[in-house]
Motif scaffolding. Structure first.
Motif, PDB file in Angstrom:
ATOM      1  N   PHE A   5      13.291   7.637 -61.144  1.00  0.00           N
ATOM      2  CA  PHE A   5      13.299   8.272 -59.825  1.00  0.00           C
ATOM      3  C   PHE A   5      12.069   9.142 -59.583  1.00  0.00           C
ATOM      4  CE2 PHE A   5      17.752   7.546 -60.956  1.00  0.00           C
ATOM      5  CZ  PHE A   5      18.172   6.805 -59.873  1.00  0.00           C
ATOM      6  N   GLY A   6      11.335   9.467 -60.639  1.00  0.00           N
ATOM      7  CA  GLY A   6      10.241  10.409 -60.509  1.00  0.00           C
ATOM      8  C   GLY A   6      10.762  11.824 -60.382  1.00  0.00           C
ATOM      9  N   ARG A   7       9.879  12.771 -60.564  1.00  0.00           N
ATOM     10  CA  ARG A   7      10.278  14.174 -60.475  1.00  0.00           C
ATOM     11  C   ARG A   7      10.459  14.609 -59.019  1.00  0.00           C
ATOM     12  NH1 ARG A   7      10.529  18.069 -64.265  1.00  0.00           N
ATOM     13  NH2 ARG A   7      10.068  20.238 -63.741  1.00  0.00           N
ATOM     14  N   TYR A   8       9.557  14.155 -58.161  1.00  0.00           N
ATOM     15  CA  TYR A   8       9.589  14.518 -56.749  1.00  0.00           C
ATOM     16  C   TYR A   8       9.714  13.251 -55.904  1.00  0.00           C
ATOM     17  CZ  TYR A   8       7.349  18.609 -58.867  1.00  0.00           C
ATOM     18  OH  TYR A   8       7.043  19.670 -59.671  1.00  0.00           O
ATOM     19  N   GLY A   9      10.634  13.262 -54.960  1.00  0.00           N
ATOM     20  CA  GLY A   9      10.770  12.162 -54.024  1.00  0.00           C
ATOM     21  C   GLY A   9      10.330  12.586 -52.635  1.00  0.00           C
ATOM     22  N   ALA A  10      10.141  11.613 -51.745  1.00  0.00           N
ATOM     23  CA  ALA A  10       9.799  11.868 -50.346  1.00  0.00           C
ATOM     24  C   ALA A  10      11.041  11.647 -49.497  1.00  0.00           C
ATOM     25  CB  ALA A  10       8.669  10.938 -49.906  1.00  0.00           C
ATOM     26  N   TRP A  11      11.448  12.677 -48.756  1.00  0.00           N
ATOM     27  CA  TRP A  11      12.672  12.636 -47.949  1.00  0.00           C
ATOM     28  C   TRP A  11      12.250  12.554 -46.489  1.00  0.00           C
ATOM     29  CZ3 TRP A  11      16.121  13.774 -44.313  1.00  0.00           C
ATOM     30  CH2 TRP A  11      17.503  13.669 -44.593  1.00  0.00           C
ATOM     31  N   LEU A  12      12.648  11.461 -45.791  1.00  0.00           N
ATOM     32  CA  LEU A  12      12.187  11.196 -44.426  1.00  0.00           C
ATOM     33  C   LEU A  12      13.309  11.410 -43.412  1.00  0.00           C
ATOM     34  CD1 LEU A  12      10.073   7.968 -45.068  1.00  0.00           C
ATOM     35  CD2 LEU A  12       9.267  10.336 -44.891  1.00  0.00           C
ATOM     36  N   ASN A  13      13.065  12.306 -42.482  1.00  0.00           N
ATOM     37  CA  ASN A  13      14.032  12.654 -41.454  1.00  0.00           C
ATOM     38  C   ASN A  13      14.196  11.514 -40.445  1.00  0.00           C
ATOM     39  OD1 ASN A  13      15.063  14.027 -38.887  1.00  0.00           O
ATOM     40  ND2 ASN A  13      15.075  15.746 -40.317  1.00  0.00           N
ATOM     41  N   PRO A  14      15.413  11.292 -39.922  1.00  0.00           N
ATOM     42  CA  PRO A  14      15.600  10.232 -38.922  1.00  0.00           C
ATOM     43  C   PRO A  14      14.747  10.397 -37.673  1.00  0.00           C
ATOM     44  CG  PRO A  14      17.723  11.038 -39.724  1.00  0.00           C
ATOM     45  CD  PRO A  14      16.679  11.941 -40.283  1.00  0.00           C
ATOM     46  N   VAL A  15      14.314  11.614 -37.373  1.00  0.00           N
ATOM     47  CA  VAL A  15      13.548  11.844 -36.148  1.00  0.00           C
ATOM     48  C   VAL A  15      12.227  11.081 -36.140  1.00  0.00           C
ATOM     49  CG1 VAL A  15      12.246  13.890 -36.896  1.00  0.00           C
ATOM     50  CG2 VAL A  15      12.916  13.657 -34.492  1.00  0.00           C
ATOM     51  N   HIS A  16      11.742  10.684 -37.313  1.00  0.00           N
ATOM     52  CA  HIS A  16      10.508   9.892 -37.367  1.00  0.00           C
ATOM     53  C   HIS A  16      10.689   8.514 -36.741  1.00  0.00           C
ATOM     54  CE1 HIS A  16       8.469  12.834 -39.808  1.00  0.00           C
ATOM     55  NE2 HIS A  16       9.395  12.772 -40.750  1.00  0.00           N
ATOM     56  N   GLY A  17      11.917   8.028 -36.721  1.00  0.00           N
ATOM     57  CA  GLY A  17      12.181   6.698 -36.192  1.00  0.00           C
ATOM     58  C   GLY A  17      12.077   5.636 -37.273  1.00  0.00           C
ATOM     59  N   ASP A  18      12.703   4.505 -37.020  1.00  0.00           N
ATOM     60  CA  ASP A  18      12.770   3.449 -38.026  1.00  0.00           C
ATOM     61  C   ASP A  18      11.423   2.773 -38.244  1.00  0.00           C
ATOM     62  OD1 ASP A  18      15.416   4.125 -38.055  1.00  0.00           O
ATOM     63  OD2 ASP A  18      16.161   2.178 -37.381  1.00  0.00           O
ATOM     64  N   ALA A  19      10.749   2.388 -37.168  1.00  0.00           N
ATOM     65  CA  ALA A  19       9.483   1.656 -37.314  1.00  0.00           C
ATOM     66  C   ALA A  19       8.463   2.475 -38.073  1.00  0.00           C
ATOM     67  CB  ALA A  19       8.945   1.254 -35.939  1.00  0.00           C
ATOM     68  N   ALA A  20       8.384   3.767 -37.781  1.00  0.00           N
ATOM     69  CA  ALA A  20       7.415   4.624 -38.465  1.00  0.00           C
ATOM     70  C   ALA A  20       7.746   4.758 -39.943  1.00  0.00           C
ATOM     71  CB  ALA A  20       7.386   5.995 -37.800  1.00  0.00           C
ATOM     72  N   ARG A  21       9.016   4.881 -40.263  1.00  0.00           N
ATOM     73  CA  ARG A  21       9.378   5.072 -41.675  1.00  0.00           C
ATOM     74  C   ARG A  21       9.124   3.797 -42.482  1.00  0.00           C
ATOM     75  NH1 ARG A  21      15.078   8.090 -41.749  1.00  0.00           N
ATOM     76  NH2 ARG A  21      15.532   6.688 -39.996  1.00  0.00           N
ATOM     77  N   ILE A  22       9.304   2.653 -41.856  1.00  0.00           N
ATOM     78  CA  ILE A  22       8.941   1.400 -42.534  1.00  0.00           C
ATOM     79  C   ILE A  22       7.440   1.404 -42.835  1.00  0.00           C
ATOM     80  CG2 ILE A  22       8.773  -1.101 -42.241  1.00  0.00           C
ATOM     81  CD1 ILE A  22      11.348  -0.813 -40.463  1.00  0.00           C
ATOM     82  N   GLU A  23       6.653   1.921 -41.900  1.00  0.00           N
ATOM     83  CA  GLU A  23       5.202   2.006 -42.102  1.00  0.00           C
ATOM     84  C   GLU A  23       4.839   3.029 -43.164  1.00  0.00           C
ATOM     85  OE1 GLU A  23       1.380   3.633 -39.537  1.00  0.00           O
ATOM     86  OE2 GLU A  23       3.056   2.730 -38.462  1.00  0.00           O
ATOM     87  N   TYR A  24       5.559   4.147 -43.219  1.00  0.00           N
ATOM     88  CA  TYR A  24       5.249   5.196 -44.199  1.00  0.00           C
ATOM     89  C   TYR A  24       5.552   4.760 -45.628  1.00  0.00           C
ATOM     90  CZ  TYR A  24       5.661   8.345 -40.092  1.00  0.00           C
ATOM     91  OH  TYR A  24       5.554   8.950 -38.866  1.00  0.00           O
ATOM     92  N   ALA A  25       6.551   3.912 -45.808  1.00  0.00           N
ATOM     93  CA  ALA A  25       7.064   3.622 -47.145  1.00  0.00           C
ATOM     94  C   ALA A  25       5.995   3.154 -48.127  1.00  0.00           C
ATOM     95  CB  ALA A  25       8.208   2.617 -47.064  1.00  0.00           C
TER      96      ALA A  25
END
Length: 293
Positions: A5-25
């Motif tokens: 899992f790693g020590r630190y994860g990235a937690w993405l809020n729903p407000v970013h929207g689905d399309a953007a979070r797919i791009e961020y991943a």
């Protein structure tokens, strides 16, 4: 333990929207975030298309739901979608499940019984226990997370709660709290940013406020819009080094992993630049057995 899992994860809020979070991943994966927590928000998760598409855009990162609401989705459907997705993309899907908030429902009777039945149904559907975590805060749900799943993903908590969870669960249960951060060295501005999310909605939700009252805060702290002391405890701010010093208190208290949620004045804007800055200042890896709990 739990190095995948790693020590630190990235937690993405729903407000970013689905399309953007797919791009961020894939960008977050490239920055070394081994786990990407996907805020689900209100409503059912359905066919888990967002989670699947984020898995399709990454190669090794664990994609974790945070959280699937046990009132909104049928566990049999979740089990079917889980197997469909992992058969296609590999065992990189972590199901964070929980009960949501009583304020959001007309009926919220016997929530713990519902949670226990929901988890049992996931397990009966063939989902491995190590692929499930529970958004657990109180004693009963924490114990359930340790008895039947990989462990707990507490949200909006402080290191005192992490220590409580570790002492309750023992040494072998996964404990992975979320923690919010603001990359800003002006404390007044940082508190304004942090308070905007802490106050609305969380200080209006009694499962969170009651939990904070159990772990060192008073009504004067949790009354809206929240005291400076409360906001500072829930939202680390300052330089990357100062932020890591704050969130690393969870590790000293017994955490295995922390999901970092980046906040900014425009919460819907891309957090990737901030995650890049944090990744560039990530502390040297230390063994997970440095817990003091």
């Amino acid at each position: 333990m739990y190095e995948q899992f790693g020590r630190y994860g990235a937690w993405l809020n729903p407000v970013h929207g689905d399309a953007a979070r797919i791009e961020y991943a894939p960008a977050l994966e490239e920055l070394g975030y081994q786990t990407i927590w996907v805020g689900i928000g209100a409503g059912p998760v359905g066919d888990m298309a967002l989670l699947e598409q984020m898995m399709a855009e990454t190669t090794t990162a664990i994609i974790a739901s945070a959280i699937i609401n046990m009132w909104d989705d049928d566990p049999r459907d979740i089990a079917y979608q889980y197997h469909r997705i992992v058969d296609r993309h590999g065992q990189r899907l972590l199901l964070g499940v929980g009960l949501g908030h009583p304020e959001g429902r007309d009926s919220y009777e016997r929530p713990f019984a519902r949670m226990s039945r929901f988890v049992d149904a996931l397990l009966e559907g063939g989902i491995p226990a190590e692929a499930i975590v529970i958004a657990a805060l109180g004693e009963k749900t924490l114990r359930l997370s340790g008895a039947k799943t990989l462990g707990a993903h507490p949200y909006l908590t402080v290191p005192a709660h992490t220590r409580y969870a570790r002492e309750l669960l023992g040494s072998n249960v996964f404990v992975a709290p979320e923690h919010k951060v603001v990359l800003c060295e002006d404390p007044d501005r940082a508190r304004t940013i942090g308070r905007s999310l802490v106050d609305d909605p969380y200080l209006g939700l009694r499962n969170y406020t009651n939990n904070l009252l159990r772990h060192g805060f008073t009504r004067a702290d949790t009354d809206r819009p929240g005291s400076d002391a409360l906001v500072d405890a829930l939202v680390a701010h300052g330089s990357p080094e100062t932020i890591y010093a704050e969130i690393d208190k969870h590790f000293s208290a017994g955490a295995d992993h922390v999901g970092i949620q980046v906040l900014a004045e425009d919460l819907s804007g891309s957090p990737v630049a901030a995650f890049r800055t944090l990744a560039a200042h990530r502390p040297p890896h230390r063994r997970q057995d440095d817990r003091t709990a």
